[in-house]
Design an enzyme around this catalytic site. Sequence first.
Site, PDB file in Angstrom:
ATOM      1  N   HIS A 154      37.261  53.858  58.709  1.00  0.00           N
ATOM      2  CA  HIS A 154      36.091  52.991  58.797  1.00  0.00           C
ATOM      3  C   HIS A 154      36.042  52.043  57.602  1.00  0.00           C
ATOM      4  CE1 HIS A 154      34.754  55.906  61.813  1.00  0.00           C
ATOM      5  NE2 HIS A 154      33.849  55.016  62.183  1.00  0.00           N
ATOM      6  N   LYS A 158      30.726  52.438  54.666  1.00  0.00           N
ATOM      7  CA  LYS A 158      30.209  53.585  55.401  1.00  0.00           C
ATOM      8  C   LYS A 158      29.873  54.698  54.423  1.00  0.00           C
ATOM      9  CE  LYS A 158      31.165  56.566  59.385  1.00  0.00           C
ATOM     10  NZ  LYS A 158      29.845  56.287  59.969  1.00  0.00           N
ATOM     11  N   GLY A 164      30.560  60.459  62.196  1.00  0.00           N
ATOM     12  CA  GLY A 164      29.903  61.192  63.267  1.00  0.00           C
ATOM     13  C   GLY A 164      30.804  61.357  64.478  1.00  0.00           C
TER      14      GLY A 164
END
Length: 266
Positions: A154, A158, A164
């Site tokens: 990511h 983040k 998640g």
Amino acid sequence: MAINVIIAGPRGRMGTEAVEMVTNEPNLQLVACIDRKNDKEKMREYPTLSRLKIPVFEDPEECFHTVQADVFIDLTVPEACFDHATIAIQRHIRTVIGTSGLTNSQIEELSAISKENQTGCIIAPNFAIGAVLMMQFSKMAARYFPDVEIIEKHHDQKLDAPSGTAVKTVDLIKQTRLPKTQGHPNEEEIIPGARGAVDDGIRVHSVRLPGLVAHQEVIFGGSGQTLSIKHDSIDRKSFMSGVKFAVENVIDLNELVYGLENILDK
């Protein structure tokens, strides 16, 4: 009749996309936003909201009390999200959560509040339909390939690791895979953490770099073969079809659902 929507986190990357999506969908109506750092002098920071005269509230209590809404979308941070969702559900406003990093106890508490108030809530670790399918395919594959590792990548802003999506993937894999310790029994990490996080024997590796959006590869190993299931979101617009789908479906729910896969075939 249009579904009236409140969005929390309109200045974030996901929030900006959600504002544009909702305002461009004929069956959705954006009626307010929540931004705890907002003040009346900063309305110029929200060109779409300013043009459409959409009010931006600092106080979620005031927002939910003042504005009539059918659905609340939260795209903020875990600490604020939990408070927002609790208030919304208690006011019988159905809620869609795209914020990652909520703890299991927070999810359980929101589930109880949702059930008590007979008010639907969807928590989606990932709104990209391709990512939801990737997680489902991984669950299927784990029955036949118990040796598995996950690499999730990511952007460097983040806050939570693993993502998640990775956590949800592990949960789904555990439904079809027996616990197993992977790798050599005497392996040693020369640098602590080199083998990643571990849950039920499943190794999870998190990468954070500028230029990335949201990417995950689930790698299965077997005798003489490997299987890789990969998904890449290269633009946050990839999440908006899932957000729209969640908003349209949460209207018919009276309890909390964790993961879009649970409503895809309904």
